[in-house]
Design a protein around this motif. Structure first.
Motif, PDB file in Angstrom:
ATOM      1  N   VAL A 164      13.105  30.141  99.628  1.00 51.30           N
ATOM      2  CA  VAL A 164      13.444  28.998  98.780  1.00 51.30           C
ATOM      3  C   VAL A 164      14.952  28.930  98.559  1.00 51.30           C
ATOM      4  O   VAL A 164      15.560  27.862  98.673  1.00 51.30           O
ATOM      5  CB  VAL A 164      12.683  29.065  97.440  1.00 51.30           C
ATOM      6  CG1 VAL A 164      13.243  28.066  96.435  1.00 51.30           C
ATOM      7  CG2 VAL A 164      11.197  28.832  97.653  1.00 51.30           C
ATOM      8  N   VAL A 165      15.577  30.063  98.252  1.00 49.96           N
ATOM      9  CA  VAL A 165      17.025  30.083  98.026  1.00 49.96           C
ATOM     10  C   VAL A 165      17.773  29.708  99.306  1.00 49.96           C
ATOM     11  O   VAL A 165      18.741  28.947  99.271  1.00 49.96           O
ATOM     12  CB  VAL A 165      17.479  31.464  97.499  1.00 49.96           C
ATOM     13  CG1 VAL A 165      18.986  31.603  97.526  1.00 49.96           C
ATOM     14  CG2 VAL A 165      16.947  31.678  96.086  1.00 49.96           C
ATOM     15  N   LYS A 166      17.287  30.201 100.447  1.00 48.71           N
ATOM     16  CA  LYS A 166      17.921  29.864 101.721  1.00 48.71           C
ATOM     17  C   LYS A 166      17.837  28.360 101.975  1.00 48.71           C
ATOM     18  O   LYS A 166      18.821  27.732 102.368  1.00 48.71           O
ATOM     19  CB  LYS A 166      17.240  30.633 102.851  1.00 48.71           C
ATOM     20  CG  LYS A 166      17.866  30.429 104.200  1.00 48.71           C
ATOM     21  CD  LYS A 166      17.233  31.310 105.238  1.00 48.71           C
ATOM     22  CE  LYS A 166      17.900  31.054 106.566  1.00 48.71           C
ATOM     23  NZ  LYS A 166      17.474  31.945 107.607  1.00 48.71           N
ATOM     24  N   GLY A 207      10.833  26.400  85.107  1.00 51.43           N
ATOM     25  CA  GLY A 207      10.912  27.582  85.975  1.00 51.43           C
ATOM     26  C   GLY A 207       9.933  28.666  85.556  1.00 51.43           C
ATOM     27  O   GLY A 207       9.278  29.287  86.402  1.00 51.43           O
ATOM     28  N   ARG A 231      22.161  22.337  99.599  1.00 44.41           N
ATOM     29  CA  ARG A 231      23.357  22.207  98.768  1.00 44.41           C
ATOM     30  C   ARG A 231      24.608  22.097  99.637  1.00 44.41           C
ATOM     31  O   ARG A 231      25.504  21.312  99.347  1.00 44.41           O
ATOM     32  CB  ARG A 231      23.484  23.398  97.826  1.00 44.41           C
ATOM     33  CG  ARG A 231      24.636  23.260  96.857  1.00 44.41           C
ATOM     34  CD  ARG A 231      24.749  24.388  95.894  1.00 44.41           C
ATOM     35  NE  ARG A 231      23.516  25.149  95.866  1.00 44.41           N
ATOM     36  CZ  ARG A 231      23.361  26.322  95.317  1.00 44.41           C
ATOM     37  NH1 ARG A 231      24.362  26.884  94.720  1.00 44.41           N
ATOM     38  NH2 ARG A 231      22.225  26.963  95.336  1.00 44.41           N
ATOM     39  N   ASN A 232      24.673  22.895 100.707  1.00 41.57           N
ATOM     40  CA  ASN A 232      25.840  22.821 101.589  1.00 41.57           C
ATOM     41  C   ASN A 232      25.951  21.444 102.236  1.00 41.57           C
ATOM     42  O   ASN A 232      27.053  20.912 102.386  1.00 41.57           O
ATOM     43  CB  ASN A 232      25.766  23.908 102.661  1.00 41.57           C
ATOM     44  CG  ASN A 232      26.001  25.284 102.085  1.00 41.57           C
ATOM     45  OD1 ASN A 232      26.538  25.438 100.996  1.00 41.57           O
ATOM     46  ND2 ASN A 232      25.567  26.310 102.797  1.00 41.57           N
ATOM     47  N   VAL A 234      10.923  33.822  97.492  1.00 45.10           N
ATOM     48  CA  VAL A 234      12.140  33.451  96.759  1.00 45.10           C
ATOM     49  C   VAL A 234      13.329  33.405  97.714  1.00 45.10           C
ATOM     50  O   VAL A 234      14.157  32.498  97.648  1.00 45.10           O
ATOM     51  CB  VAL A 234      12.399  34.421  95.582  1.00 45.10           C
ATOM     52  CG1 VAL A 234      13.787  34.233  95.006  1.00 45.10           C
ATOM     53  CG2 VAL A 234      11.350  34.225  94.504  1.00 45.10           C
ATOM     54  N   PHE A 235      13.412  34.361  98.637  1.00 48.08           N
ATOM     55  CA  PHE A 235      14.473  34.361  99.646  1.00 48.08           C
ATOM     56  C   PHE A 235      14.439  33.072 100.462  1.00 48.08           C
ATOM     57  O   PHE A 235      15.480  32.430 100.680  1.00 48.08           O
ATOM     58  CB  PHE A 235      14.336  35.583 100.557  1.00 48.08           C
ATOM     59  CG  PHE A 235      15.169  35.510 101.799  1.00 48.08           C
ATOM     60  CD1 PHE A 235      16.535  35.718 101.739  1.00 48.08           C
ATOM     61  CD2 PHE A 235      14.593  35.221 103.026  1.00 48.08           C
ATOM     62  CE1 PHE A 235      17.321  35.642 102.884  1.00 48.08           C
ATOM     63  CE2 PHE A 235      15.358  35.141 104.169  1.00 48.08           C
ATOM     64  CZ  PHE A 235      16.728  35.351 104.103  1.00 48.08           C
ATOM     65  N   MET A 271      17.445  25.968  99.672  1.00 45.20           N
ATOM     66  CA  MET A 271      18.266  25.274  98.678  1.00 45.20           C
ATOM     67  C   MET A 271      19.754  25.390  99.016  1.00 45.20           C
ATOM     68  O   MET A 271      20.499  24.426  98.837  1.00 45.20           O
ATOM     69  CB  MET A 271      18.001  25.824  97.270  1.00 45.20           C
ATOM     70  CG  MET A 271      16.611  25.519  96.752  1.00 45.20           C
ATOM     71  SD  MET A 271      16.208  23.769  96.747  1.00 45.20           S
ATOM     72  CE  MET A 271      17.305  23.195  95.485  1.00 45.20           C
ATOM     73  N   ASN A 272      20.190  26.544  99.488  1.00 40.83           N
ATOM     74  CA  ASN A 272      21.593  26.707  99.875  1.00 40.83           C
ATOM     75  C   ASN A 272      21.950  25.790 101.041  1.00 40.83           C
ATOM     76  O   ASN A 272      23.029  25.205 101.070  1.00 40.83           O
ATOM     77  CB  ASN A 272      21.903  28.159 100.226  1.00 40.83           C
ATOM     78  CG  ASN A 272      22.029  29.024  99.003  1.00 40.83           C
ATOM     79  OD1 ASN A 272      22.225  28.539  97.890  1.00 40.83           O
ATOM     80  ND2 ASN A 272      21.906  30.319  99.187  1.00 40.83           N
ATOM     81  N   ARG A 273      21.043  25.669 101.999  1.00 41.00           N
ATOM     82  CA  ARG A 273      21.294  24.792 103.141  1.00 41.00           C
ATOM     83  C   ARG A 273      21.406  23.343 102.671  1.00 41.00           C
ATOM     84  O   ARG A 273      22.301  22.612 103.071  1.00 41.00           O
ATOM     85  CB  ARG A 273      20.172  24.927 104.171  1.00 41.00           C
ATOM     86  CG  ARG A 273      20.441  24.108 105.426  1.00 41.00           C
ATOM     87  CD  ARG A 273      19.351  24.209 106.458  1.00 41.00           C
ATOM     88  NE  ARG A 273      19.023  25.577 106.763  1.00 41.00           N
ATOM     89  CZ  ARG A 273      17.861  25.954 107.276  1.00 41.00           C
ATOM     90  NH1 ARG A 273      16.945  25.071 107.547  1.00 41.00           N
ATOM     91  NH2 ARG A 273      17.623  27.222 107.540  1.00 41.00           N
TER      92      ARG A 273
END
Length: 148
Positions: A101-103, A22, A109-110, A98-99, A105-107
């Motif tokens: 990428v996190v969005k 990272g 992961r869900n 970053v927003f 990754m969350n999708r």
């Protein structure tokens, strides 16, 4: 000796490797964003504002006086706000990426945490918990039928 054992467990679990990867990717990404802002975003912005070079923008509090290298030479005192503007643009670009990428990754992961979704591999612990939950619901249904 306990601290070495803890460090070994920390390193073996992958935390140290994940953190190192990272940091390396973050450093490289920072360089990319720096070039993007200075070489791609700032020139058109400068052109739109009649050639203002934001990196050189400053408020002069005291002009320099004398000859440089002389004992009586007084350096200029200024507040360089132009570099702050460039750094804020860097921050906004990095924050937005970053927003995103996190969005993403969350999708993902869900989807991965949904045991009914067959398109994405569900982690084993979630499959197990889902299976236990289904079995408990079946048992509760049977108990209700016996009581009712």
């Amino acid at each position: 000796m306990g601290i070495f054992k803890e460090f070994k467990e920390f390193a073996v679990k992958g935390n140290m490797i994940d953190m190192a990867v990272g940091i390396i990717i973050g450093t490289a990404f920072n360089k990319v964003v720096d070039v993007l802002v200075k070489q791609v975003i700032m020139p058109p912005l400068s052109m739109l504002t009649n050639g203002v070079n934001y990196a050189d923008r400053k408020i002069i509090l005291q002009d320099s006086s004398g000859i440089e290298g002389d004992a009586n030479f007084v350096e200029e005192v200024s507040i360089g706000y132009g570099l702050l503007i460039e750094t804020l643009i860097d921050f906004l670009v990095i924050g937005f990426v970053v927003f995103l990428v996190v969005k993403f990754m969350n999708r993902f992961r869900n989807k991965a945490q949904d045991p009914k979704n067959t398109k994405v591999v569900t982690p084993k612990d979630i499959e197990l918990l889902s299976s236990l939950n289904d079995k408990m619901e079946e048992q509760n249904k049977l108990l209700r039928e016996r009581q009712g």
